[in-house]
Design a protein around this motif. Structure first.
Motif, PDB file in Angstrom:
ATOM      1  N   ALA A 144      35.187  47.965  50.910  1.00 47.81           N
ATOM      2  CA  ALA A 144      36.500  48.214  49.941  1.00 47.81           C
ATOM      3  C   ALA A 144      36.022  47.683  48.629  1.00 47.81           C
ATOM      4  N   SER A 145      34.747  46.708  48.743  1.00 47.94           N
ATOM      5  CA  SER A 145      34.378  46.261  47.405  1.00 47.94           C
ATOM      6  C   SER A 145      33.623  47.373  46.543  1.00 47.94           C
ATOM      7  N   CYS A 146      33.248  48.324  47.322  1.00 52.46           N
ATOM      8  CA  CYS A 146      32.691  49.747  46.586  1.00 52.46           C
ATOM      9  C   CYS A 146      33.670  50.724  46.592  1.00 52.46           C
ATOM     10  N   LEU A 147      34.880  50.258  46.520  1.00 46.94           N
ATOM     11  CA  LEU A 147      36.079  51.452  46.715  1.00 46.94           C
ATOM     12  C   LEU A 147      35.798  52.662  45.849  1.00 46.94           C
ATOM     13  N   GLU A 148      35.126  52.441  44.652  1.00 44.00           N
ATOM     14  CA  GLU A 148      34.904  53.590  43.709  1.00 44.00           C
ATOM     15  C   GLU A 148      33.853  54.759  44.227  1.00 44.00           C
ATOM     16  N   ALA A 149      33.050  54.413  45.435  1.00 44.42           N
ATOM     17  CA  ALA A 149      32.431  55.003  46.136  1.00 44.42           C
ATOM     18  C   ALA A 149      32.493  55.781  47.179  1.00 44.42           C
ATOM     19  N   LEU A 150      33.790  55.340  47.509  1.00 44.70           N
ATOM     20  CA  LEU A 150      34.354  55.918  48.912  1.00 44.70           C
ATOM     21  C   LEU A 150      35.213  56.936  48.989  1.00 44.70           C
ATOM     22  N   PRO A 151      35.171  58.144  49.682  1.00 43.94           N
ATOM     23  CA  PRO A 151      36.185  59.122  49.608  1.00 43.94           C
ATOM     24  C   PRO A 151      37.554  58.574  49.697  1.00 43.94           C
ATOM     25  N   PRO A 152      38.543  59.206  48.906  1.00 50.22           N
ATOM     26  CA  PRO A 152      40.010  58.654  48.882  1.00 50.22           C
ATOM     27  C   PRO A 152      40.684  58.833  50.283  1.00 50.22           C
ATOM     28  N   SER A 153      40.134  59.657  51.038  1.00 48.83           N
ATOM     29  CA  SER A 153      40.794  59.900  52.299  1.00 48.83           C
ATOM     30  C   SER A 153      40.562  58.947  53.431  1.00 48.83           C
TER      31      SER A 153
END
Length: 204
Positions: A144-153
């Motif tokens: 989650a510290s890279c939330l911007e790089a993870l798919p919203p789903s």
């Protein structure tokens, strides 16, 4: 890339956007150089992020072109030089940045010799995402510290809010907190982002 709440076609943090406009290096990249004055591996995602911001706010097409030229000229070299030492953060973030760049129509030509390290990065990223939970207490630095790089789903808004730090940040990551704010509209996230901008009034 947080939009202004009153004028969604404009960035909320104008100072940060102005920093992008004012701090592209002559060679076309954004970010730091090493002791020899050469761009570091981190300039790759930094440059892509700045180009995407310019595209989102419809500014600096000439700067985008310079950024693309830098990527075309340096992607293979930088990936090859660091292929045995990619950081966990880079493995998680860079493949998604490349995909996002392509999705906004800013894809670029890269050499065949770049394919292998790019494929390895994507494979290693997929392994991490498959193996770990987004909010995994067994890892010092959760995904989650890279939330911007993870798919919203892949994440739940309730879990984001539940895991915010007392200062309103998501693991003290400005980019992850910005994504958390855009996903949830949480006021504590916004307060944290505003405090960061206040500490860095020039946007850098």
């Amino acid at each position: 890339m947080v939009p202004d709440s009153n004028t969604p076609t404009q960035p909320m943090f104008v100072e940060c956007f102005n920093w992008i406009l004012d701090n592209q290096k002559e060679q076309g990249f954004w970010g730091d150089v090493d002791k020899r004055g050469l761009p570091t591996i981190e300039t790759l995602p930094a440059t892509i992020a700045c180009m995407i911001a310019l595209d989102k706010w419809n500014e600096g097409s000439n700067k985008q072109d310079k950024g693309l030229s830098f990527l075309e000229a340096n992607l293979e070299k930088l990936l090859t030089q660091h292929s045995e030492s990619f950081s966990r953060w880079f493995v998680i973030v860079f493949p998604s940045m490349m995909a996002l760049l392509s999705s906004v129509g800013l894809g670029f030509r890269f050499s065949d010799r770049s394919n292998l390290p790019l494929m390895n990065l994507s494979y290693n990223r997929a392994q991490i995402l498959q193996r770990e939970e987004i909010f995994d207490e067994n890892h010092y630095i959760p995904l989650a510290s890279c939330l911007e790089a993870l798919p919203p789903s892949s994440y739940d808004h309730v879990d984001i809010i539940k895991n915010l730090n007392s200062d309103g940040s998501l693991y003290q990551s400005t980019s992850a907190t910005a994504q958390a704010f855009m996903a949830t509209g949480n006021a504590d996230c916004l307060t944290y982002l505003q405090s960061v901008v206040h500490r860095c009034p020039q946007g850098g």
